[in-house]
Design a protein around this motif. Structure first.
Motif, PDB file in Angstrom:
ATOM      1  N   PHE A 168       0.966  -1.378  -0.453  1.00 53.47           N
ATOM      2  CA  PHE A 168       0.077   0.205  -0.100  1.00 53.47           C
ATOM      3  C   PHE A 168       0.484   1.102  -0.095  1.00 53.47           C
ATOM      4  CE2 PHE A 168      -2.019  -3.899   2.539  1.00 53.47           C
ATOM      5  CZ  PHE A 168      -3.204  -3.684   1.807  1.00 53.47           C
TER       6      PHE A 168
ATOM      7  N   LEU B 228       6.516  -4.089   2.639  1.00 49.52           N
ATOM      8  CA  LEU B 228       7.192  -5.453   3.328  1.00 49.52           C
ATOM      9  C   LEU B 228       7.843  -5.738   2.572  1.00 49.52           C
ATOM     10  CD1 LEU B 228       4.212  -7.765   3.969  1.00 49.52           C
ATOM     11  CD2 LEU B 228       5.083  -5.842   5.626  1.00 49.52           C
TER      12      LEU B 228
ATOM     13  N   PHE C 213      13.232 -13.529  10.875  1.00 51.64           N
ATOM     14  CA  PHE C 213      11.723 -13.003  11.424  1.00 51.64           C
ATOM     15  C   PHE C 213      11.010 -14.145  12.652  1.00 51.64           C
ATOM     16  CE2 PHE C 213       7.089 -13.144  11.416  1.00 51.64           C
ATOM     17  CZ  PHE C 213       6.580 -11.891  11.744  1.00 51.64           C
TER      18      PHE C 213
ATOM     19  N   ILE D 244      10.882 -13.591  17.004  1.00 51.91           N
ATOM     20  CA  ILE D 244       9.766 -14.287  18.199  1.00 51.91           C
ATOM     21  C   ILE D 244       9.702 -15.871  18.296  1.00 51.91           C
ATOM     22  CG2 ILE D 244       7.953 -12.560  16.905  1.00 51.91           C
ATOM     23  CD1 ILE D 244       7.189 -14.773  15.565  1.00 51.91           C
ATOM     24  N   GLN D 245      10.518 -16.514  17.873  1.00 49.37           N
ATOM     25  CA  GLN D 245      10.707 -17.740  18.567  1.00 49.37           C
ATOM     26  C   GLN D 245      11.833 -18.135  18.967  1.00 49.37           C
ATOM     27  OE1 GLN D 245       8.203 -20.378  16.285  1.00 49.37           O
ATOM     28  NE2 GLN D 245       6.589 -20.534  18.157  1.00 49.37           N
ATOM     29  N   PRO D 246      12.901 -17.494  19.708  1.00 50.52           N
ATOM     30  CA  PRO D 246      14.141 -17.421  20.064  1.00 50.52           C
ATOM     31  C   PRO D 246      14.882 -18.752  19.676  1.00 50.52           C
ATOM     32  CG  PRO D 246      13.354 -16.490  21.351  1.00 50.52           C
ATOM     33  CD  PRO D 246      12.677 -16.295  20.674  1.00 50.52           C
TER      34      PRO D 246
ATOM     35  N   ARG E  43      -5.772  -8.684   1.446  1.00 49.26           N
ATOM     36  CA  ARG E  43      -4.244  -8.808   1.441  1.00 49.26           C
ATOM     37  C   ARG E  43      -3.982  -8.273   3.066  1.00 49.26           C
ATOM     38  NH1 ARG E  43      -1.157  -5.797  -3.226  1.00 49.26           N
ATOM     39  NH2 ARG E  43      -2.388  -4.510  -2.571  1.00 49.26           N
ATOM     40  N   ALA E  44      -4.250  -7.820   4.218  1.00 42.17           N
ATOM     41  CA  ALA E  44      -3.901  -7.262   4.785  1.00 42.17           C
ATOM     42  C   ALA E  44      -4.401  -8.295   5.461  1.00 42.17           C
ATOM     43  CB  ALA E  44      -4.181  -5.882   5.056  1.00 42.17           C
TER      44      ALA E  44
ATOM     45  N   VAL F 184      -1.768 -11.030   6.267  1.00 48.38           N
ATOM     46  CA  VAL F 184      -0.460 -10.384   6.204  1.00 48.38           C
ATOM     47  C   VAL F 184      -0.821 -10.582   7.761  1.00 48.38           C
ATOM     48  CG1 VAL F 184       1.179  -9.104   6.377  1.00 48.38           C
ATOM     49  CG2 VAL F 184       0.452  -9.994   4.385  1.00 48.38           C
TER      50      VAL F 184
ATOM     51  N   VAL G 256       1.210 -12.833  10.773  1.00 48.11           N
ATOM     52  CA  VAL G 256       2.119 -12.612  12.098  1.00 48.11           C
ATOM     53  C   VAL G 256       1.123 -12.652  13.257  1.00 48.11           C
ATOM     54  CG1 VAL G 256       2.746 -10.304  12.933  1.00 48.11           C
ATOM     55  CG2 VAL G 256       2.749 -10.391  10.231  1.00 48.11           C
TER      56      VAL G 256
ATOM     57  N   LEU H  21       2.048 -16.460  14.257  1.00 50.41           N
ATOM     58  CA  LEU H  21       3.937 -16.631  14.792  1.00 50.41           C
ATOM     59  C   LEU H  21       3.400 -16.043  15.683  1.00 50.41           C
ATOM     60  CD1 LEU H  21       5.814 -16.031  11.247  1.00 50.41           C
ATOM     61  CD2 LEU H  21       5.128 -17.520  12.548  1.00 50.41           C
ATOM     62  N   ILE H  22       3.567 -14.815  15.853  1.00 48.59           N
ATOM     63  CA  ILE H  22       3.936 -14.642  17.539  1.00 48.59           C
ATOM     64  C   ILE H  22       3.357 -15.317  18.830  1.00 48.59           C
ATOM     65  CG2 ILE H  22       3.518 -12.217  19.019  1.00 48.59           C
ATOM     66  CD1 ILE H  22       3.267 -10.536  16.882  1.00 48.59           C
TER      67      ILE H  22
ATOM     68  N   ALA I  95       2.768 -18.268  18.581  1.00 48.39           N
ATOM     69  CA  ALA I  95       3.608 -19.513  18.726  1.00 48.39           C
ATOM     70  C   ALA I  95       5.149 -19.485  19.761  1.00 48.39           C
ATOM     71  CB  ALA I  95       4.419 -20.366  17.403  1.00 48.39           C
ATOM     72  N   GLY I  96       5.484 -17.933  18.899  1.00 45.17           N
ATOM     73  CA  GLY I  96       6.922 -18.030  20.092  1.00 45.17           C
ATOM     74  C   GLY I  96       6.697 -17.074  21.523  1.00 45.17           C
TER      75      GLY I  96
END
Lengths: 432, 498
Positions: free
Chosen positions: A365, A370, A404, A408-410, B2-3, B6, B10, B13-14, B16-17
């Motif tokens: 956008f 990204l 990435f 978030i998952q070190p 799309r937003a 995405v 994200v 993943l967060i 899961a972390g």
């Protein structure tokens, strides 16, 4: 296809990668921070840009992840899995940690000339160790009978403050830039020589230890006594320089090359140097006096060990070099909103330790770009980068990570890497 | 759209972390590293192995490399001053004019011709009944010093009726009149009044000779008897011996006397005993049992020796009991042929030294030694097993076997370790002369398993039972020389669990 060939060619010459690297940032020319990696990367727009404090963090372990180190045993217990770690180790390994805090950055561009100034705090720590050290600690010297075990670890740690000014100029298809850095060393630990070898004789287990060590430290007591005074210490000066060039043969294609961090810090305040240089052989206690004494004493053995391995100490000033690094990049604009590229980075720590990445960026956008990357870092391809750049009017907020998932998952990653910050374009109606 | 995609990726993943185990709870698994350590590395010679041979022992090395274990001791030391003393003399006389005769009697009736004193005190008291002013000369012509007669001048006045004087006799020499089997000295009194010799009658004279320490005496002396001398010679050997024999082939005891006595001396050695843990043996033989006469010294010191060997004594059997020490008693008398004229000085001395020489040419016959040590082993809980590797290269001509016993606080044996099979140190091979021609070599491994290690932990004492034997069961002599050595390397491979 040509890029793929280039990647494989580089992969063929790379054997060890350990460096602290920001790969994806190098491809984000829209950010003023990219200029930190190559001073010839110019701001896109004219005018002033003020960068608010930003943080860049990097942790790299080129051998194993926390998941390699710790595994689940049974239902609810965790155990250290050293044999698994050992299976991951190469002969020499490194665990590193970097923290850069950019306190203030100001950038300016007018037509072909661009300038910037930056104040930042930098911590750079690298711990080198051998697989022998871990194997020895875990299995004992009984597993190394007849071998020379190279135990000597090395630690190189710098903490310094950097004030830099840079300037660049666009000369047709070329852009050149240089940066001068004025450094104030705050703390240092540096292992100059780190040899500690142990040989166990296969016949009688006689031990031969060769110790050749030189450890230089500066500023450590200052931090112990008065951290505030230590943080304001300017008695360990240093200088460094970066230089870069870009070449844009076609509007869509550009090449970048830079070399940076070439410099030295002279440490003279709160210096302590320790050195050991000796060989000690111990084949067992001599019994010649055993039959005439009631108590067998180990005092002589202790005295010999002390005389051999007691470090010599002095406070002479010394110089430590920064770790020079270089970047080579290719960037292709695949359309009005997409760019792809390749970045190769190398650090010089006695030999060149390269990393490389392929990058793709796309503006989804007008307010959001990204980017992603796949990088070979720390002996693994498991580095999928992600960058998010929000832009609203004069304000630009970004978050970048070369790994990435690691950010978030070190636990699952050998690399944890991120940079966050914000830039503000100064001047009414000014955009970046 | 799309937003949303995405954003969903994200967030997933967060999420899961955020699922973290408590890594601080992680623990080390079972871990058994092996440590290989050298414990002992030595090359020992006879001096190292025989270092505990008592303060009076030492090793002597002959030119051909033979080793002689030697003990040296002063068996007796006596000086004349111990047995010859000058007794105090006290003399009282009543009325006298100018002369008195003082008897100087010795307890044993010695007739003295001459007596020199290192020290002594003469005290005299003279009394008279008619006081007057006069000069009285008190003298003893038989007591002189540097040629001067002992003389005292007494100044009497009209009010004085007695006088007491003291004379230091240091350095004076007496020359006695001897008659009727007694010794005499004379006191002479000369009195002057206004320069004229007068002859008053004195009311009394008292003379005391005391604290006399002689330097030299000459005369016809009687016999002198010393107190018997008893002592022991610590060999430092045999303490831990419980059975078997060590037969020395060529031992000898050499006794040496040096005397500067001016009198003939007679010695007799009694109770020359070898004492072991299990019994005693007496040294006997022609030279030991008979009296030993040392003639009087004149100008030079007299020296005489007595050599007890296998040929003239039972010394081989005497030493075969592996004695820990040797005890002895010596009787000493001087001038047994009394009445002859002789000179005796206070510092006349007689000494007797003993050399026990044990050439290390011997037969060791199944000797068993036992020694006990108090022990407190360090914590061995983390030890799984230990392999003790022992390697010996032995060029001594004897084998050694060993058993290690562990006992608890009550003395109960709780474990036993046999080192090697029969022997863990093999004797060097010998030739007919008994000399080692090639060393013996052996490697042994003693495995300490968890049970043994636990017993070690419990043990309060370790008892080492060692057996020694020379070639052919100790029936053929072997020779120890400076070429003999014992090289040993002891190492351990320990499996531990930190």
């Amino acid at each position: 296809m040509r890029y793929a060939l280039l990647l494989w060619f580089i992969a063929g010459i790379v054997t060890v990668t350990t460096a602290q690297q920001e790969m994806l940032l190098h491809a984000l020319h829209e950010l003023p921070q990219a200029g930190s990696l190559n001073p010839a990367i110019a701001p896109k727009k004219e005018g002033w840009i003020l960068s608010l404090p930003s943080v860049a963090f990097n942790y790299g372990n080129n051998a194993f992840t926390i998941d390699d180190l710790i595994r689940r045993h049974g239902a609810d217990s965790l155990v250290y899995d050293i044999p698994r770690v050992l299976s991951k180790l190469e002969v020499q390994n490194v665990i590193q940690y970097q923290l850069n805090v950019d306190l203030l950055r100001v950038s300016w561009r007018k037509r072909n000339l661009f300038l910037s100034a930056l104040v930042s705090e930098k911590v750079n720590t690298k711990f080198y160790y051998s697989d022998d050290l871990v194997h020895f600690a875990w299995y004992g010297n009984g597993a190394h009978i007849g071998d020379t075990v190279r135990l000597g670890p090395r630690l190189d740690a710098h903490y310094y403050r950097e004030l830099s000014v840079s300037g660049g100029y666009v000369l047709g298809k070329f852009t050149v830039g240089i940066r001068a850095k004025f450094l104030a060393g705050l703390g240092n630990v540096e292992t100059h020589v780190g040899q500690l070898d142990l040989y166990t004789d296969p016949v009688d287990y006689a031990l031969t230890a060769v110790a050749k060590y030189e450890v230089q430290t500066a500023g450590l007591e200052n931090f112990g006594e008065d951290p505030w005074r230590a943080a304001g210490n300017f008695r360990n000066p240093g200088i460094a320089a970066d230089a870069g060039i870009t070449y844009t043969p076609f509007p869509r294609l550009s090449f970048q090359a830079s070399i940076g961090n070439v410099g030295t810090i002279w440490w003279s305040d709160d210096v302590k140097k320790y050195s050991v240089d000796g060989t000690y052989e111990f084949g067992g206690i001599a019994l010649n006096n055993f039959f005439s004494v009631d108590t067998l004493t180990l005092k002589n053995l202790g005295d010999t060990l002390k005389a051999t391995f007691l470090p010599r100490e002095d406070s002479l000033s010394y110089a430590s070099d920064l770790v020079p690094r270089g970047y080579i990049g290719v960037r292709w604009k695949a359309g009005s909103r997409t760019h792809v590229g390749v970045v190769v980075q190398g650090e010089y720590v006695g030999d060149i330790r390269p990393s490389f990445a392929a990058t793709v960026g796309h503006r989804l956008f007008p307010f959001l770009e990204l980017a992603t990357s796949v990088a070979w870092k720390n002996r693994t391809w498991e580095n999928v980068g992600l960058a998010v750049v929000f832009q609203w009017k004069q304000v630009q907020v970004y978050g970048i990570s070369d790994n990435f998932v690691g950010a978030i998952q070190p636990r699952h990653s050998r690399n944890v890497n991120f940079r966050i910050g914000a830039n503000v374009a100064l001047g009414q109606g000014q955009k970046m | 759209m799309r937003a949303r995609v995405v954003t969903a990726i994200v967030l997933a993943l967060i999420a899961a972390g955020c699922f973290y185990d408590d890594l601080e709870q992680a623990r080390l698994p079972s871990w058994t590293p092996q440590l290989a350590l050298p414990l002992v590395s030595s090359e020992l010679n006879a001096g190292d192995l025989l270092s505990n041979i008592g303060a009076q022992g030492y090793l002597r090395y002959d030119d051909d490399g033979a080793i002689v274990l030697t003990y040296e001791a002063v068996v007796l030391s006596a000086v004349a001053g111990e047995v010859f003393e000058v007794p105090p003399v006290h003399f009282e006389a009543g009325s006298l004019t100018d002369h008195a005769e003082i008897p100087f009697d010795m307890p044993q009736g010695d007739l003295l011709a001459r007596l020199s004193l290192a020290s002594g005190i003469l005290t005299y008291t003279l009394e008279w009944s008619n006081p007057q002013q006069a000069e009285i000369i008190f003298s003893i012509p038989q007591i002189t010093k540097d040629g001067e007669v002992l003389t005292e001048l007494i100044l009497a006045d009209a009010l004085q009726s007695a006088y007491t004087g003291t004379i230091d006799l240091s350095g004076y020499t007496f020359e006695f009149d001897t008659r009727d089997g007694r010794n005499f000295i004379d006191v002479v009194l000369e009195t002057f009044s206004n320069g004229k010799l007068i002859h008053p009658v004195f009311g009394g004279l008292g003379v005391t000779l005391d604290d006399m320490d002689f330097l030299e005496v000459e005369g016809k002396l009687q016999s002198l008897h010393f107190d018997p001398r008893s002592d022991t010679l610590d060999l430092g050997l045999g303490r831990n011996w419980i059975s078997g024999n060590v037969v020395f082939v060529k031992p000898r005891i050499l006794l040496t006397v040096e005397s500067d006595f001016g009198l003939p001396v007679l010695l007799r050695i009694d109770n020359f005993l070898a004492v072991s843990n299990t019994g005693t043996a007496q040294l006997s033989g022609s030279v030991i049992n008979s009296a030993w006469e040392i003639p009087p010294a004149s100008a030079a010191v007299v020296q005489d020796t007595l050599n007890a060997t296998a040929a003239n004594s039972n010394i081989v059997d005497f030493l075969s009991i592996s004695p820990t020490h040797i005890s002895y008693q010596v009787n000493l008398a001087a001038n047994l042929l009394a009445g002859q004229s002789a000179v005796l000085r206070q510092n006349d001395q007689i000494t007797m030294t003993a050399h026990l020489e044990l050439p290390l040419e011997c037969m060791i016959q199944d000797v068993v030694l036992l020694d006990t040590f108090d022990v407190e082993f360090p914590d061995v809980e983390n030890l799984h097993s230990v392999d003790i590797n022992l390697w010996f290269e032995n060029s001594f001509p004897h084998t050694i076997s060993a058993q290690v016993l562990l006992s608890d606080s009550t003395g109960v044996i709780i474990d036993s370790l046999l080192i090697g099979d029969d022997t863990f140190i093999v004797a060097g091979a010998t030739n007919e002369a008994g000399d080692v021609i090639s060393p013996g070599e052996k490697t042994s491994v003693v495995r300490l398993d968890m049970e043994t290690l636990a017993n070690l932990q419990r043990a309060q004492k370790i008892i080492i039972r060692a057996g020694l034997s020379t070639d052919e069961g100790g029936t053929r002599p072997v020779r120890y020389t400076t070429a003999n050595h014992l090289r040993c390397k002891v190492s351990a491979l320990a499996t531990v669990s930190p």
